[in-house]
Structure formats: C-alpha cells, structure tokens
Design an enzyme around this catalytic site. Structure first.
Site, PDB file in Angstrom:
ATOM      1  CE  LYS A  39      30.981  67.663  31.408  1.00  0.00           C
ATOM      2  NZ  LYS A  39      32.765  67.405  32.100  1.00  0.00           N
ATOM      3  N   GLY A 221      43.800  66.626  23.533  1.00  0.00           N
ATOM      4  CA  GLY A 221      44.547  67.108  24.887  1.00  0.00           C
ATOM      5  C   GLY A 221      46.050  67.475  23.989  1.00  0.00           C
ATOM      6  NE  ARG A 223      46.849  62.920  18.947  1.00  0.00           N
ATOM      7  CZ  ARG A 223      46.415  62.017  19.309  1.00  0.00           C
ATOM      8  NH1 ARG A 223      46.380  61.705  21.067  1.00  0.00           N
ATOM      9  NH2 ARG A 223      45.265  61.623  19.402  1.00  0.00           N
ATOM     10  CB  ALA A 248      37.089  73.164  33.404  1.00  0.00           C
ATOM     11  CB  ALA A 249      41.792  70.684  29.152  1.00  0.00           C
ATOM     12  N   GLY A 250      39.144  70.893  28.366  1.00  0.00           N
ATOM     13  CA  GLY A 250      37.958  70.983  27.114  1.00  0.00           C
ATOM     14  C   GLY A 250      37.140  72.108  27.341  1.00  0.00           C
ATOM     15  CG  ASP A 251      34.322  72.606  30.269  1.00  0.00           C
ATOM     16  OD1 ASP A 251      33.758  71.672  29.494  1.00  0.00           O
ATOM     17  OD2 ASP A 251      34.635  72.217  31.440  1.00  0.00           O
ATOM     18  N   GLY A 286      42.340  73.467  39.528  1.00  0.00           N
ATOM     19  CA  GLY A 286      40.722  73.443  39.563  1.00  0.00           C
ATOM     20  C   GLY A 286      40.072  74.315  38.477  1.00  0.00           C
TER      21      GLY A 286
HETATM   22  O1  RIB Z   1      34.679  69.674  32.725  1.00  0.00           O
HETATM   23  C1  RIB Z   1      34.610  69.747  33.760  1.00  0.00           C
HETATM   24  C2  RIB Z   1      33.508  69.722  35.018  1.00  0.00           C
HETATM   25  O2  RIB Z   1      33.008  68.745  34.266  1.00  0.00           O
HETATM   26  C3  RIB Z   1      33.633  70.145  36.742  1.00  0.00           C
HETATM   27  O3  RIB Z   1      34.357  71.631  36.544  1.00  0.00           O
HETATM   28  C4  RIB Z   1      32.683  69.028  36.416  1.00  0.00           C
HETATM   29  O4  RIB Z   1      31.724  70.259  37.445  1.00  0.00           O
HETATM   30  C5  RIB Z   1      31.792  69.037  35.901  1.00  0.00           C
HETATM   31  O5  RIB Z   1      30.789  69.194  35.246  1.00  0.00           O
END
Ligand code: RIB
Length: 308
Positions: A39, A221, A223, A248-251, A286
């Site tokens: 993250k 998400g 929404r 990783a959408a949240g990241d 990915g």
């Molecule tokens: O938020 C997605 C991430 O969560 C992934 O890349 C994984 O490594 C976990 O940390």
C-alpha cells in the site's frame, strides 16, 4: 508541496482465477504474474506517475525483490533515499487472487515492513521533516505510525491516513489526522458500527469527526466517495470504467487526493480527482500497471460521465 509516503513495500504474487476457491478446495488458475505492490509503495508510485515530488520511507529485505523494488521506485520518479535494506529478513510479499470481475483476496506477509520502528523513523528524520504532506497506511507496525504521526503533527505537517488493512486505532491518533480515507469495511471496523442502510455511512463518518479527524473521506468504489466534516456530508460521484483488476484502487485514490491537495485544489475537487485516479488504476492487471500520468487523468476527467 513535497509529499512523503511512510509505509509498506511488497512484491505481489498474483494468481488470476475464474472464481475464488472454497475452504479446502483446489482450483486451476488462469494466469500468474509478479508485480511491485504494497500500500505504501503503490501510493508513492501513483504520486510519482502524477509528477509529484515524492519520497518513500520504508524497508526492503536484502533480496532480489528488494533490489527490483528500489529500481521500480526510481523509474517511477520516487526518491528512494528513505529506504533501508534490512539484513536477515525478506522483502514484504502479498499473495493475491484476482477473479474475472477484477475483485481480489489478499494475504500480506510483512517481512521487512515489520521492522519499521521508531528508531528507523528517527534515522530518516532529517529527510522526513523536509516534506509537507504525509501519507500513511497500516501495513507497518502501528507504533511506528503513531510515533511519526504525532511528531509530524506537532511540526505542523498535513497528515493523510489510509486505515488499511482495517484495525481498531487508539483514540490519540485521530486528532493528529487531517484526512482519513477508509472504505466502507474499514470505517465499520474503526467505528464498531455496521454499514447497512442509508445514513449509516454518515453516522460512522461523524463518529470519526467527533474523535478529532478534520476530514473523513469514505471510499465507495464505483459510487465514488463521501466527505464527512463537522458541517457537511457530501457525495462525490465516481467514474465508470471497465475494471480488470481493482488491486490498489484505494492506494491510487489516496495518491490522487494528496496530489490535488498539494497543488491547492479544494477538497471536493481533490476528491473528484482522486476518484478519477482510482478508477483509471483498475483498468489493467497489477497494482501499479495502470496508474496514470497527470495528462491521462485530465483527459479522462474531460471525457467521462460520472456514476451516481
Ligand atoms: O492495496 C493493494 C496492496 O495491498 C497490494 O499491492 C498488496 O501488496 C497489499 O499490500
């Protein structure tokens, strides 16, 4: 403004499956690949791709994944001066299953991330204190997060906390946080409330505001997101895309939020920008593959319609 991510670095071992297996069941998967993730690292790379000035602070092991990751940060425009190679332990790993709808299951083995502690934060403090906006998540030990957050708040810095993976947090952390960005599952854990019906998100958001957080940005998400502050509860609609992998959408959302705040956008514009970065990031396999450049986000925003 200069940004800094203090957090986790993982290599993601990703199996693509038609459906998730039941307990005790073996299934044949479709595909396998290894991607840089974590993250913390994801948020740093998303910021780097957008063109932010970003420093990553964290640890990798003395192994080939660690070496690959340092290079990955470099090619994505992220300063890796804040990374330490920790001897005798492996780089963090995430074992991920992604189904055909793009949903995922993730198991994280912390490895070197588990060695991020107060001493390490102090070791890197001269680099850290030169930054303005800080992004944290919860894949490094909570004690290190708390220590850094408290000291940075005392120094007047802006703090964004992504409370993922979800866990209860000590009350003392909340008053140090300018922006907290839980998804619906995470806010349920943080507040000990169930999110079932209309109105539950608002109640949960207000609980965190009462604990001292200035802005609660709830990621929802497709929404989009909801903003809860002392005075308002506002829905910022999301963008429609064909998702391939939501890892990783949240990241990416968090990076978009930090980037827009850093360049001076107001909070609602920043959330809209974050929604766009999050949505685009789901359009390839990915964690980091589809993280966009600033130009891509701007042309996407100009072309898309929003989901209500
Ligand atoms: O938020 C997605 C991430 O969560 C992934 O890349 C994984 O490594 C976990 O940390």
């Amino acid at each position: 403004m200069k940004t800094c991510v203090i957090g986790s670095i993982n290599m993601d071992l990703v199996a693509v499956v038609d459906r998730f297996p039941q307990p005790g069941e073996t299934i044949i998967g479709r595909d396998f690949a290894t991607y840089p993730g974590g993250k913390g690292g994801n948020q740093a790379v998303a910021l780097g791709r957008l063109g932010a000035d970003v420093l990553m602070v964290g640890k990798v092991g003395n192994d080939s994944f660690g070496e690959q990751y340092l290079n990955n940060l470099r090619v994505n425009g992220v300063s890796n001066d804040g990374i330490k190679i920790h001897e005798g332990i492996s780089t963090g790993i995430a074992v991920i299953e992604v189904d055909t709808a793009g949903e995922n299951h993730i198991v994280v083995i912390p490895g070197a991330n588990g060695k991020v502690d107060r001493e390490f934060i102090e070791e890197k403090w001269n680099l850290i204190i030169n930054r303005d906006i800080f992004l944290f998540q919860l894949e490094i030990p909570l004690d290190a997060v708390l220590y850094a957050v408290k000291n940075l708040k005392e120094a007047g810095k802006l703090i964004i906390l992504d409370p993922a993976p979800a866990r209860e947090l000590p009350d003392e952390i909340y008053k140090c946080i300018d922006y907290i960005t839980p998804n619906e599952t995470e806010i349920a854990v943080l507040t000990g409330t169930e999110i079932d019906e209309d109105g539950d998100l608002e109640k949960a958001g207000r609980k965190l505001v009462e604990k001292g957080v200035k802005h609660v940005v709830i990621k929802a998400g497709k929404r989009g997101a909801y903003l809860a502050t002392r005075d308002d509860f506002i829905h910022v609609p999301g963008f429609g895309v064909q998702s391939v992998d939501t890892t990783a959408a949240g990241d990416s959302f968090n990076a978009g939020l930090a980037f827009a705040l850093a360049r001076g956008d107001d909070i609602l514009e920043s959330i809209r920008f974050a929604n766009a970065v999050g949505a685009i990031s789901t359009t390839a396999k990915g964690a980091q593959s589809a993280m966009p450049s600033l130009m891509e986000v701007e042309s996407f925003i100009n072309q898309q319609t929003v989901n209500e």
